[in-house]
Design a protein around this motif. Structure first.
Motif, PDB file in Angstrom:
ATOM      1  N   ALA A  43       0.857  -1.188   0.000  1.00  0.00           N
ATOM      2  CA  ALA A  43       0.000   0.000   0.000  1.00  0.00           C
ATOM      3  C   ALA A  43       0.895   1.241   0.000  1.00  0.00           C
ATOM      4  O   ALA A  43       0.710   2.161  -0.804  1.00  0.00           O
ATOM      5  N   LYS A  64      -4.959   3.316   4.775  1.00  0.00           N
ATOM      6  CA  LYS A  64      -5.320   4.742   4.737  1.00  0.00           C
ATOM      7  C   LYS A  64      -4.332   5.564   5.577  1.00  0.00           C
ATOM      8  O   LYS A  64      -3.924   6.662   5.185  1.00  0.00           O
ATOM      9  N   VAL A  72      -8.919   4.871  -0.289  1.00  0.00           N
ATOM     10  CA  VAL A  72      -8.879   3.440   0.062  1.00  0.00           C
ATOM     11  C   VAL A  72     -10.320   2.945   0.160  1.00  0.00           C
ATOM     12  O   VAL A  72     -11.117   3.485   0.942  1.00  0.00           O
TER      13      VAL A  72
END
Ligand code: 13P
Ligand code: SF4
Length: 300
Positions: A43, A64, A72
Motif C-alpha cells: 500500500a 489509509k 482506500v
C-alpha cells in the motif's frame, strides 16, 4: 467479472490488494496478495490513485494511515476483525502508570484508536524481531494473548512481556485434539501453525509463522503432506505453489467469515461507484500512523 474488474482497475489507476484469507476469486484478480506486513508495504509503495483492499477493516485503515492521499475502498465496510477491538484504554493507562519504561506493542490487527495509544505496531511476521529491537524491558502486548505468549516465549529472559486477553475467534477454535486426529491419519504430515493459535496447538507444530511464512515454508520444504493450522483461504496459494502436495485443515474448518465478504461483485461495485471509502479522523490518523511507521522502519 474478473475481466471487467481488471479493465475498470486500469481505467481508474487502481490497485487491488488481497489478503490470503480473501476468497480465491479476489486473490485471482488482485495485483498483490500477501500477509498483513507485505500488504502494508505494498500500500505504502503503490503509486495508484485508488487502493481496493480485500481484507478486514484494520487492514483498510492501516492502508489509509500509510497513504493518506489515496482513496482506500473496502469491498464491504462490514468486514471487521473481532480481535481488533479486544484491548482497553484503561488497562494501557494503568500499566503506563505502573512501569516507567513501558512500551505498548500493538499487533496490527487492532483499531486505529488502539494503535494511537501504542508505541509500535507489529505483525505476525515481524513481532519477535521488533520487540527484541526495542530498548524497553517492560512490554504490554495488545490485543492478541496468543501471539503475545509466543513472542514472550521466544524472548524469555530478555523482556518482561505482559499479556492482554484478546484472541482471534477463528484461530482459537483450532484444538489440539483436531490436530492430533489429523496427525494419526497422516503421520508423515508436518504441522504448520499461525502464532494466533493456542499454545497447545503451537506445541504440536513443526513450523510457526505468518500466513506468508507458512506458504513459503510449504513451498520450499521437501515433505508431501501438511496439516495447516490457519484460515483456509491460504489453501488457494498453497495449491498453486505445490500442486503435488496435500494440505489438511483441522475440523471444524477455520474460516474467517468477514474475509469472505470480499467477493468480485463487491470489488467491482466499489471500484465502479467509488464507494465504501475508509476514513480516519485527522488527529487520530496522525497519532495512529506513528507506531505503523515505526514498524516499517524497525521491520526493514
Ligand atoms: P498475517 O499477518 O499472518 O497475514 O495474519 C493476519 C491475520 O488476520 C491472521 O488472523
Ligand atoms: Fe481477525 Fe481472526 Fe479473521 Fe484474522 S482470522 S481477520 S485475526 S478474526
Amino acid at each position: 467479472m474478473i475481466k471487467a474488474c481488471k479493465e475498470l482497475k486500469r481505467k481508474k489507476n487502481a490497485v487491488i490488494l488481497a489478503h490470503y484469507y480473501a476468497p480465491a476469486e479476489a486473490q485471482k484478480l488482485a495485483d498483490h496478495v500477501g500477509d498483513s506486513f507485505y500488504l502494508a508495504k505494498m500500500a505504502r509503495q503503490s503509486d495508484a490513485d485508488i487502493i481496493v483492499f480485500c481484507g478486514v477493516s484494520f487492514m483498510g485503515e492501516s492502508a489509509k494511515l500509510l497513504c493518506p492521499d489515496k482513496k482506500v475502498l473496502m469491498p464491504d465496510l462490514g468486514a471487521d476483525c473481532a480481535m481488533a477491538h479486544m484491548a482497553s484504554e484503561e488497562k494501557i493507562s494503568e500499566l503506563r502508570r505502573q512501569y516507567d519504561d513501558l512500551a505498548v506493542v500493538c499487533y496490527i490487527n487492532s483499531t486505529a484508536r488502539l494503535k494511537a495509544l501504542s508505541d509500535v505496531c507489529v505483525t505476525s511476521s515481524n513481532a519477535v524481531k521488533i520487540v527484541s529491537a526495542l530498548p524497553n524491558k517492560n512490554i504490554f502486548f495488545i490485543p492478541d494473548a496468543h501471539l503475545g505468549a509466543y513472542v514472550k516465549e521466544q524472548l524469555a529472559g530478555k523482556k518482561n512481556i505482559i499479556l492482554n486477553d484478546g484472541y482471534c475467534p477463528v484461530h482459537t477454535k483450532i484444538s489440539k485434539e483436531s490436530v492430533s486426529e489429523l496427525k494419526q491419519k497422516h503421520p508423515e504430515a508436518r504441522v504448520l501453525a499461525h502464532p494466533e493459535c493456542k499454545g497447545e496447538v503451537l506445541e504440536l507444530s513443526d513450523f510457526i509463522g505468518s500466513t506468508l511464512d507458512i506458504i513459503k515454508f510449504a513451498k520450499a520444504d521437501t515433505g508431501k503432506e501438511y496439516i495447516v493450522c490457519t484460515e483456509v483461504g491460504v489453501e488457494y496459494k498453497l495449491k498453486i505453489d505445490s500442486p503435488d502436495k496435500s494440505f489438511f485443515f483441522p475440523s471444524p474448518c477455520p474460516c474467517c467469515g468477514d474475509m469472505k465478504l470480499n467477493t468480485p461483485e463487491n470489488i467491482y461495485k466499489v471500484l465502479d461507484l467509488e464507494i465504501n471509502e475508509v476514513e480516519v479522523d485527522g488527529d487520530l490518523a496522525k497519532r495512529a500512523m506513528l507506531p505503523l511507521e515505526r514498524m516499517l522502519e524497525l521491520g526493514k
